[in-house]
Structure formats: C-alpha cells, structure tokens
Design a protein around this motif. Structure first.
Motif, PDB file in Angstrom:
ATOM      1  N   GLU A  13       1.270 -85.676  -2.959  1.00  0.00           N
ATOM      2  CA  GLU A  13       0.397 -85.083  -3.978  1.00  0.00           C
ATOM      3  C   GLU A  13       1.249 -84.425  -5.071  1.00  0.00           C
ATOM      4  O   GLU A  13       0.988 -84.610  -6.269  1.00  0.00           O
ATOM      5  CB  GLU A  13      -0.512 -84.039  -3.298  1.00  0.00           C
ATOM      6  N   LYS A  16       2.799 -86.465  -7.929  1.00  0.00           N
ATOM      7  CA  LYS A  16       1.987 -86.930  -9.070  1.00  0.00           C
ATOM      8  C   LYS A  16       2.481 -86.296 -10.373  1.00  0.00           C
ATOM      9  O   LYS A  16       2.222 -86.800 -11.459  1.00  0.00           O
ATOM     10  CB  LYS A  16       0.503 -86.615  -8.831  1.00  0.00           C
ATOM     11  N   ALA A  75      -3.302 -91.191  -1.277  1.00  0.00           N
ATOM     12  CA  ALA A  75      -3.087 -90.172  -2.316  1.00  0.00           C
ATOM     13  C   ALA A  75      -3.548 -90.699  -3.679  1.00  0.00           C
ATOM     14  O   ALA A  75      -4.219 -89.985  -4.440  1.00  0.00           O
ATOM     15  CB  ALA A  75      -1.613 -89.777  -2.361  1.00  0.00           C
ATOM     16  N   ARG A  80      -7.094 -87.771   1.682  1.00  0.00           N
ATOM     17  CA  ARG A  80      -6.098 -87.134   2.542  1.00  0.00           C
ATOM     18  C   ARG A  80      -6.087 -87.794   3.925  1.00  0.00           C
ATOM     19  O   ARG A  80      -7.126 -88.275   4.394  1.00  0.00           O
ATOM     20  CB  ARG A  80      -6.443 -85.644   2.750  1.00  0.00           C
TER      21      ARG A  80
END
Ligand code: PRT
Length: 104
Positions: A13, A16, A75, A80
């Motif tokens: 995450e 990103k 993701a 999740r």
C-alpha cells in the motif's frame, strides 16, 4: 497468528506513493493492471511447472512469487489479504472442519 501477509500488504500500500526507480512494486503500479495480471498469470504457470517437477525448493519459491503477485493484484484492486483470509475462515467454519480439527 502469522501476520506476514498483512504486513506485506501494508508495505505494498505504501509503495503506491513510491518512486518506480527504487521500487519493483511501484514499477508494477506504474505499468498498470494489465502488467500486474500478466505477471500473476506467469507466476501461476511457473508454480504449476514447479509442482510438476516435484522439486520442493522450486515449488516453495514459485508459490511465494505467486502469493506475492496476488497481494500486488489485491492492493491494485483496493483489497486487503484479510478479506480473503476471512472468506477462507468462513468456508472453513461452514464445512465444520474447524470443529473436526479441534476434536482431533
Ligand atoms: N516479496 C517480494 C517479492 N517477491 C518476488 N518479487 C519480485 O518479483 C519478480 C519475480 O518475477 P520473475 O521471477 O519473473 O523475475 P524477473 O524476470 O526479474 O521479473 P520481470 O522482469 O519478468 O518483471 C522479481 O523481480 C522479484 O524480485 C518481489 N519483490 C518484492 N518483494 C517485497 O515487496 C516489498 C516491496 O518491494 P519494492 O517495491 O521493490 O521495495 C519488499 O518488502 C520486498 O521484500
């Protein structure tokens, strides 16, 4: 309980917002969903070939690559691993396997 998938998902995450020059995962996000799905398909095929070879080290290595790229796909999809694990837990409960396992 082993939380490796959750910890890795949190890193994915964070990637990103990472620089693709310094992060493999950021490169995948930048390349887009089709590239991520292509990698996932390739890793699935490599896992099948490893299983056919019956070489334990290869099976473990390729399955790790497959799980890793599955986490990247999740993701990218805004999901999740906990959600997948909950679904497996739900099925486990539905089948009554948990009860049987506890009874030994
Ligand atoms: N767990 C992994 C992980 N498993 C596999 N891979 C990469 O997945 C790729 C596997 O693809 P292949 O076997 O086809 O190898 P390749 O030929 O190099 O790949 P391509 O050129 O075909 O894309 C390799 O580049 C591996 O390095 C991983 N890359 C990163 N992680 C972890 O993900 C996190 C974020 O990584 P970065 O974004 O690089 O910081 C870190 O915690 C890393 O430890």
């Amino acid at each position: 309980m082993n939380d490796t998938l959750e910890r890795l998902a949190t890193i994915l995450e964070e990637r990103k917002n990472a620089d693709p020059q310094h992060s493999y995962v950021a490169q995948l996000y930048q390349a887009g969903q089709d590239k991520i799905l292509k990698k996932l398909g390739e890793e699935a095929v490599e896992t099948v070939l490893a299983a056919k070879s019956r070489e334990s080290d290869a099976i473990i290595h390729e399955t790790a690559d497959l799980w890793f790229h599955s986490l990247v796909m999740l993701a990218e999809s805004g999901l999740r691993p906990e959600q997948v694990l909950r679904e497996l837990e739900r099925r486990f409960g539905l089948s009554g396997l948990e009860e049987k396992a506890n009874r030994g």
